[in-house]
Design an enzyme around this catalytic site. Structure first.
Site, mmCIF file in Angstrom:
data_model
loop_
_atom_site.group_PDB
_atom_site.id
_atom_site.type_symbol
_atom_site.label_atom_id
_atom_site.label_comp_id
_atom_site.label_asym_id
_atom_site.label_seq_id
_atom_site.Cartn_x
_atom_site.Cartn_y
_atom_site.Cartn_z
ATOM 1 N N THR A 187 0.834 -1.200 0.000
ATOM 2 C CA THR A 187 0.000 0.000 0.000
ATOM 3 C C THR A 187 0.873 1.257 0.000
ATOM 4 O O THR A 187 0.684 2.160 -0.821
ATOM 5 C CB THR A 187 -0.961 -0.016 1.200
ATOM 6 O OG1 THR A 187 -1.593 -1.290 1.245
ATOM 7 C CG2 THR A 187 -2.008 1.067 1.087
ATOM 8 N N ARG A 214 -2.215 4.988 7.209
ATOM 9 C CA ARG A 214 -2.583 3.673 7.775
ATOM 10 C C ARG A 214 -2.413 3.748 9.284
ATOM 11 O O ARG A 214 -1.430 4.311 9.774
ATOM 12 C CB ARG A 214 -1.699 2.561 7.211
ATOM 13 C CG ARG A 214 -1.922 1.240 7.919
ATOM 14 C CD ARG A 214 -1.228 0.094 7.229
ATOM 15 N NE ARG A 214 -1.906 -0.257 5.998
ATOM 16 C CZ ARG A 214 -1.603 -1.328 5.269
ATOM 17 N NH1 ARG A 214 -0.648 -2.146 5.658
ATOM 18 N NH2 ARG A 214 -2.262 -1.598 4.163
HETATM 19 N N1 CP Z 1 -2.507 -5.529 0.682
HETATM 20 C C1 CP Z 1 -1.885 -4.774 1.605
HETATM 21 O O1 CP Z 1 -2.495 -3.938 2.278
HETATM 22 O O2 CP Z 1 -0.544 -5.052 1.744
HETATM 23 P P1 CP Z 1 0.445 -4.259 2.692
HETATM 24 O O3 CP Z 1 0.035 -4.545 4.113
HETATM 25 O O4 CP Z 1 1.817 -4.768 2.356
HETATM 26 O O5 CP Z 1 0.294 -2.782 2.404
#
Ligand code: CP
Length: 309
Positions: A57, A106
């Site tokens: 992400t 996030r």
């Molecule tokens: N799909 C996804 O959110 O992967 P990451 O946690 O690596 O960002």
């Protein structure tokens, strides 16, 4: 509180079906005309505030902004930010909105991106909040399904693994429930079933047909899409429970003999053991392509939220 008209993306329902269709059209155009988009965000800055770990992400957002000719700044873990000194999320976002034109965030706490929007003068994108939502993964999933299957309706979708804590599953069910003739097969151990609030507020409310099972093989032959997920270790309170459940499902070539020839196998990644490596060579395995598509749909989203024509 800062008052502004700019749109955020906190939940996939913040976008209408028409807006999602438009994003998919732009992402398809970007794939065929990359040069046309390479200066669209000249002078713009994306801030990536990642209070929880990520590979796809964060890096696909950064790649998206760089491919649009913009710049990026940010942090990849809370421990390298002033959160460790006790700074509140509200203060962090207020400050960073003065350094950037758009923020992808996030956070391990569910609802944190909503709190962030209250103090922010630039668009905020939820890049995953706890076990709640992950709308840009869902845009990636929808884009991949539309490219692989040529449609977003009339699909039987199997979702397998951790349906309780898997935020990508929650957002994908919410999004797909708005399309016609969608059926879900919800495959999980009893302890990791889809939360009741999603069954009630999304599936039942929209009269969506679904079956719950713990047997991955039972309905494999009926599926157009199989969306595998890992058991979300970071959301467990008890390590013994995680160890007991982590290898509950392992998709392999033997099991796939029962599946349709044009099944599309997706996974938001990271994968642990739930898809055997041998499946990577199966033409039905679309998960690495899915990760690549994430860049193009995020480019389209950045253009939309920054109102770049
Ligand atoms: N799909 C996804 O959110 O992967 P990451 O946690 O690596 O960002």
């Amino acid at each position: 509180m800062v008052k502004r008209k700019t749109k955020n993306l906190i939940d996939i329902n913040d976008l209408s079906i028409k807006e999602i269709d438009d994003l998919i059209k732009v992402a398809n155009d970007i794939i065929t005309n990359k040069e046309k988009y390479s200066k669209k965000c000249d002078g713009k800055i994306l801030a990536t505030l990642f209070f929880e770990s990520s590979t796809r992400t964060r890096l696909s957002f950064e790649s998206a902004m760089l491919r649009l000719g913009g710049n990026v700044l940010g942090f990849s873990e809370a421990s390298s930010s002033s959160t460790t000194k006790g700074e509140s999320l509200a203060d962090t976002v207020t400050v960073v909105s003065g350094y950037s034109d758009i923020i992808a965030m996030r956070h391990p706490k569910e609802g944190a991106p909503v709190v962030a929007t209250r103090n922010c003068s630039v668009p905020i994108i939820n890049a995953g909040d706890g076990g709640h939502n992950h709308p840009t993964q869902t845009l990636t999933d929808l884009f991949t399904i539309s490219r692989e299957k040529g449609r977003l309706d009339n699909l039987t979708i199997g979702l397998c693994g951790d349906l309780k804590f898997g935020r990508t599953v929650h957002s994908l069910i919410t999004a797909m429930s708005r399309y016609k003739n969608i059926k879900f097969i919800l495959i999980s151990p009893n302890e990791l079933k889809l939360p009741e609030y999603i069954k009630k507020d999304v599936l039942d409310k929209n009269n969506i047909s679904y079956i719950e099972t713990n047997d991955i093989e039972e309905y494999l032959k009926d599926l157009d899409i199989l969306y595998m997920t890992r058991v979300q270790k970071e959301r467990f309170f008890n390590e013994a429970d995680y160890i007991r459940l982590k290898d509950y499902y392992i998709l392999n070539e033997e099991k796939l003999k029962k599946a349709k020839k044009d099944l599309c196998i997706l996974h938001p990644l990271p994968r642990v053991n739930e898809i055997a490596i041998e499946v990577d060579n199966d033409k039905r395995a679309c998960y690495f392509k899915q990760a690549r598509y994430g860049v193009y749909i995020r480019m389209a989203l950045i253009l939309k939220l920054l109102e770049v024509k």
